[in-house]
Design an enzyme around this catalytic site. Structure first.
Site, short mmCIF file in Angstrom:
data_model
loop_
_atom_site.label_atom_id
_atom_site.label_comp_id
_atom_site.label_asym_id
_atom_site.label_seq_id
_atom_site.Cartn_x
_atom_site.Cartn_y
_atom_site.Cartn_z
N GLU A 34 5.50 3.06 2.74
CA GLU A 34 6.28 1.90 3.34
C GLU A 34 7.55 1.79 2.49
O GLU A 34 7.42 1.65 1.42
CB GLU A 34 5.63 0.63 3.49
N ARG A 259 -7.92 5.28 -5.60
CA ARG A 259 -6.46 5.16 -5.99
C ARG A 259 -6.33 5.42 -7.58
O ARG A 259 -7.39 5.15 -8.49
CB ARG A 259 -5.74 3.78 -5.72
N LYS A 269 3.73 -2.17 -6.00
CA LYS A 269 5.04 -2.18 -5.61
C LYS A 269 5.46 -3.60 -5.74
O LYS A 269 6.61 -3.85 -6.10
CB LYS A 269 5.38 -1.72 -4.28
P1 ATP Z 1 1.22 -0.26 -3.55
O1 ATP Z 1 0.01 -1.26 -3.47
O2 ATP Z 1 1.80 0.17 -4.78
O3 ATP Z 1 2.26 -1.33 -3.00
P2 ATP Z 1 0.86 0.80 -1.06
O4 ATP Z 1 -0.32 1.41 -0.68
O5 ATP Z 1 1.26 -0.50 -0.28
O6 ATP Z 1 1.09 0.67 -2.55
P3 ATP Z 1 2.32 2.50 0.78
O7 ATP Z 1 4.04 2.98 0.86
O8 ATP Z 1 1.57 2.14 1.78
O9 ATP Z 1 2.28 1.74 -0.58
O10 ATP Z 1 1.70 3.84 0.12
C1 ATP Z 1 1.93 5.19 0.83
C2 ATP Z 1 0.79 5.88 0.40
O11 ATP Z 1 0.33 6.11 -0.86
C3 ATP Z 1 -0.75 5.37 0.95
O12 ATP Z 1 -1.22 6.41 1.54
C4 ATP Z 1 -1.29 5.13 -0.05
O13 ATP Z 1 -2.86 5.07 -0.05
C5 ATP Z 1 -0.89 5.93 -1.40
N1 ATP Z 1 -1.03 5.17 -2.38
C6 ATP Z 1 -0.51 3.96 -3.04
N2 ATP Z 1 -0.80 3.49 -4.23
C7 ATP Z 1 -1.80 4.69 -4.75
C8 ATP Z 1 -2.37 4.83 -5.93
N3 ATP Z 1 -2.29 3.94 -6.81
N4 ATP Z 1 -3.15 6.01 -6.26
C9 ATP Z 1 -3.14 6.90 -5.14
N5 ATP Z 1 -2.51 6.70 -3.80
C10 ATP Z 1 -1.70 5.82 -3.79
MG MG Z 2 0.34 -0.04 2.05
#
Ligand code: ATP
Ligand code: MG
Length: 554
Positions: A34, A259, A269
């Site tokens: 995102e 994760r 984020k």
């Molecule tokens: P955050 O929790 O840091 O805001 P998010 O999952 O909301 O991260 P996205 O932009 O939706 O952020 O993430 C894009 C991709 O990265 C998703 O497929 C998510 O599963 C993966 N991802 C995010 N954080 C991690 C992590 N700590 N380890 C592995 N994969 C991750």
């Molecule tokens: Mg997300």
């Protein structure tokens, strides 16, 4: 990018089986960020995994912006994400935006209404929450649940046309308010948000929710394996429900993995944005940030990050990775790549009283003791030099072999010197040392007359260039900042940045460009800061110290 070291992970095994069973001709994976922040090391894990699988199995890898929430998203983030994914070596076959599918999604929402599987609900957000029930209590049906298809179609259209206020209505799936899985209790599909979207502008004032949008995005692109993090496990029945009931041609399979969590690191984020917004750090690319751009500015290489991601592997169990493991991989990578240079980060002046005034000689030193191919360079040497303050003790402790009054040491690549006099200021601080050198002991001359126990590095005072050295410690003091109830802003390390004014040999200063990496003898691996380095002054970020007791057990 290949996954050699992720040798056997369960996702890979699923793919091998699916290909053997001819379930797919080719696999298609995606990384779906995102654009509401910069990428972090956790995202890197997902990029390495998804692009690596596509490469290994000769499939395709899509970079897809999951841009369904206009209020938090921005083109600045889109650009940074592209740059970071590219830099990491995640070579995408296609780049897509979820917002390009808004028309299809809207049609699918209408399809659900026509099938009696969606309705416009006018409960307030609080009421919706209340009606949803809990893990132990079933939910309650909305009084708007049994509206006619016609009424629902009309209301959705009017929602889309902007007739209603934000929050006044939502479109919900009609599934099961007493499902043991709360995600299945009539989840929201569309909400009203009069907000300008970075891609579609003001075309839309209703936006699809993640749980509805994501499976459709995957299906539209023909994603075969939709890899996400564990917290979406409970959403999988809903994911499958939307793919099925929206009658998507292709059926992606959602697979969850744990994760990445790292010691002394916050990785959401939202929290990273707070650090930026509250000026606790110098932007998303502050070298203390676990962002890809921060790591790059710190001096990490894509190779080191990829090797780290492959080494930590993929599993179904949440765990906490020691942040020293990431440091291990950058050390491994730079060991042979980064040339050596001498820099003094806490300078103490030394006058070599018996060295001829006005004379400068050039000495030959090795560029990388571990890699002969890196060759040698010439550094100037004269009567006045700087050494590290830590390399001198007026009253030496036991087993101290470096400089102290009366002791002789080797100046790396130069001569033996002996300390004769200690000059102090009015406060008793040591400000200068007077030493003598022995011309017989020149490095490389084959001198075997006597041995000294200590070797120290130095720079020539007249020729060396002033430089700034930034040393870092973890930004977050807590070992497991995301596992406990404590607020991460209470865990900020007040000593995470130390700025030192020192000197670097001019031979290296002349050639150093932003993002060049050096092994500064005994001080660590350093990166030339791309943001604050100027024509007049080099700024060096310490990436890591040269050695660590950390071991990888495998
Ligand atoms: P955050 O929790 O840091 O805001 P998010 O999952 O909301 O991260 P996205 O932009 O939706 O952020 O993430 C894009 C991709 O990265 C998703 O497929 C998510 O599963 C993966 N991802 C995010 N954080 C991690 C992590 N700590 N380890 C592995 N994969 C991750
Ligand atoms: Mg997300």
């Amino acid at each position: 990018m290949s996954n050699e070291n992720m040798s056997s992970n369960f996702i890979r095994n699923i793919i091998i089986e699916d290909l053997e069973n001819k379930k797919h001709d080719e696999i298609i994976t995606r990384f779906p960020p995102e654009p509401n922040g910069y990428l972090h090391i956790g995202h890197a894990k997902s990029i390495v995994l998804n692009s690596g699988l596509a490469e290994e199995f000769k499939g395709k890898f899509n970079l897809r912006f999951d841009d369904t929430n206009p209020t938090k998203e921005d083109t600045e983030y889109v650009e940074s994400i592209k740059e970071d994914v590219k830099w990491l070596g995640g070579n995408w076959d296609n780049i897509y935006f979820a917002s390009d599918y808004f028309d299809i999604m809207y049609d699918k929402a209408k399809l659900l209404i026509k099938k009696g599987l969606a309705y416009v609900c006018e409960l307030t957000p609080e009421e919706i929450r209340e009606y949803r029930g809990t893990l132990t209590e079933p939910g309650k049906e909305s009084p708007y649940r049994n509206r006619s298809v016609e009424e629902n179609l009309d209301l959705l259209e009017r929602m889309k046309n902007g007739e209603f206020e934000d929050g006044s209505k939502v479109l919900r799936a009609k599934i099961d308010m007493s499902s043991p899985n709360i995600n299945m209790r009539d989840p929201i599909i569309y909400r009203i948000a009069h907000a300008t979207h970075h891609n579609t502008g003001d075309k839309w004032c209703i936006y699809p929710m993640y749980d509805f949008a994501h499976p459709l995005e995957d299906a539209i692109e023909g994603i075969t394996h939709s890899i996400c993090t564990l917290e979406f496990e409970d959403h999988r029945p809903l994911y499958d429900w939307f793919v099925r009931e929206c009658e998507m041609e292709s059926t992606p399979r959602q697979i969850e993995f744990a994760r990445l969590n790292m010691t002394n690191t916050v990785m959401s984020k939202r929290k990273l944005k707070q650090l930026v917004d509250e000026n606790i750090v110098d932007g998303w690319d502050d070298p203390r940030m676990p962002t890809v751009s921060g790591l790059r500015r710190r001096g990490y290489t894509p190779e080191a990050i990829r090797n780290f991601c492959m080494a930590i592997g993929v599993s179904k169990a949440n765990s906490l990775v020691d942040s020293q493991m990431l440091e291990y991989f950058i050390r491994e990578d730079l060991q042979l790549k980064a040339n050596a240079a001498m820099a003094v980060i806490k300078p103490l002046k030394v006058v070599i009283t018996n060295y001829p005034e006005g004379q400068t000689e050039m000495l030959t030193v090795s560029n990388n003791a571990k890699n002969e191919a890196a060759g040698t360079r010439e550094v100037p040497f004269s009567r006045e030099i700087y050494i590290e303050q830590d390399d001198f003790m007026e009253v030496p402790v036991k087993k101290y072999f470096r400089l102290f009054p009366g002791n002789e040491v080797r100046l790396m690549g130069a001569y033996f010197i002996t300390c004769n006099d200690v000059i102090k200021d009015e406060n008793g601080n040591v400000v200068e040392l007077h030493c003598t050198y022995d011309p017989e002991t020149k490095s490389g001359s084959g001198f075997t007359g006597r041995k000294v126990k200590g070797t120290i590095h130095w720079v020539d005072a007249k020729n060396a260039r002033p430089a700034e050295f930034r040393l870092y410690e973890p930004l977050i003091l807590d070992d497991a900042p995301e596992n406990e109830g404590k607020h991460f802003l209470d865990q900020i390390n007040p000593n995470s940045l130390e700025v030192l004014e020192g000197f670097i040999e001019d031979t290296t200063a002349k050639v150093a460009k932003p993002q060049d990496k050096f092994q500064l003898v005994r001080n660590g691996f350093f990166n030339v800061d791309p943001k604050n380095t100027t024509e007049d002054k080099l700024v060096f970020n310490r990436i890591v110290s040269l050695k660590s007791s950390f071991k990888i057990n495998n």
